[in-house]
Design an enzyme around this catalytic site. Structure first.
Site, short mmCIF file in Angstrom:
data_model
loop_
_atom_site.label_atom_id
_atom_site.label_comp_id
_atom_site.label_asym_id
_atom_site.label_seq_id
_atom_site.Cartn_x
_atom_site.Cartn_y
_atom_site.Cartn_z
N HIS A 127 0.84 -1.19 0.00
CA HIS A 127 0.00 0.00 0.00
C HIS A 127 0.88 1.25 0.00
CE1 HIS A 127 -4.11 -1.68 1.53
NE2 HIS A 127 -3.56 -2.46 0.62
N GLU A 129 0.93 3.90 1.83
CA GLU A 129 1.43 4.33 3.14
C GLU A 129 2.58 3.47 3.62
OE1 GLU A 129 -3.18 4.59 3.47
OE2 GLU A 129 -1.67 3.56 2.25
N CYS A 157 -6.40 2.27 5.54
CA CYS A 157 -7.13 1.08 5.98
C CYS A 157 -6.64 0.69 7.38
CB CYS A 157 -6.92 -0.06 4.99
SG CYS A 157 -5.22 -0.67 4.95
N CYS A 160 -2.80 -0.22 7.39
CA CYS A 160 -1.92 0.95 7.33
C CYS A 160 -2.04 1.81 8.59
CB CYS A 160 -2.23 1.78 6.09
SG CYS A 160 -1.81 0.93 4.55
#
Length: 222
Positions: A127, A129, A157, A160
């Protein structure tokens, strides 16, 4: 003199304002400020005698029980960093990835970038992040990012959000909420747990319509 460093409206309404919050804001300006200023504020706002020893202890405990208070960020600065995070999201879009972009700022300098690459890397951990966090850790040679701010186009999410919390990131600023998977304010509120030993400030959504546009366009095409 210290009070006049705060917002003028607070000074004008000192009797109505929460003296504990005012003290906390003064501590942001001058961290070495002693509890004597808290007792003075109590005396002024309550039009009372100077607090007794037992009252002083109660005031100290009440201050420690306050939620964390953080310095405000310049809205123009927020928009500038989110714009650059959005450019990262466009890089994801070019390779048919979910268009989310992130960056990390340390001492007013961008030290890490990231955009979604889960399909490209065949890695659910890729992801935006998490990619930015790993870069920042390498840059600072430290797994603790205590003086860092993370800017991301879409609400992180749960995965993260957990990484943000464990890496001790100071602030997370996101452009738009994610109603289905958001771990900050939507489906879960990871950062609202006051029992954790680290508290990350949350700012967002900054502009829901603007920063959710790329995501909506992407999923309409799928």
């Amino acid at each position: 003199k210290k009070l006049h460093q705060l917002d003028s409206s607070i000074i004008q309404q000192l009797d109505q304002a929460n003296f504990l919050t005012i003290y906390a804001q003064l501590k942001l300006i001058e961290p070495s400020l002693s509890y004597h200023a808290l007792y003075d504020l109590y005396k002024v706002t309550h039009h009372d005698n100077y607090p007794t020893t037992s009252q002083q202890l109660a005031l100290q405990q009440a201050y420690r029980n306050l939620p964390p208070i953080y310095p405000s960020l310049d809205p123009q600065l927020i928009n500038s960093y989110l714009y650059q995070a959005e450019q990262q999201a466009l890089l994801a879009l070019k390779i048919d990835e979910v268009p989310i972009g992130a960056l990390i700022v340390h001492e007013q300098q961008i030290i890490a970038y990231g955009y979604n690459q889960t399909r490209t890397q065949n890695n659910i951990l890729a992801h935006a992040e998490l990619i930015a966090i790993r870069q920042a850790e390498k840059y600072l040679n430290n797994h603790r990012l205590t003086e860092c701010d993370l800017y991301v186009t879409i609400e992180p999410c749960v995965m993260c959000s957990g990484a943000i919390l464990h890496s001790r990131i100071k602030r997370v600023i996101f452009g738009a909420s994610e109603p289905k998977t958001g771990g900050v304010i939507s489906q879960y509120q990871i950062f609202h747990n006051r029992q954790t030993n680290h508290h990350t400030q949350v700012i967002g959504p900054v502009d829901q319509a603007k920063y959710s546009q790329l995501l909506r366009q992407f999923f309409r095409r799928q």
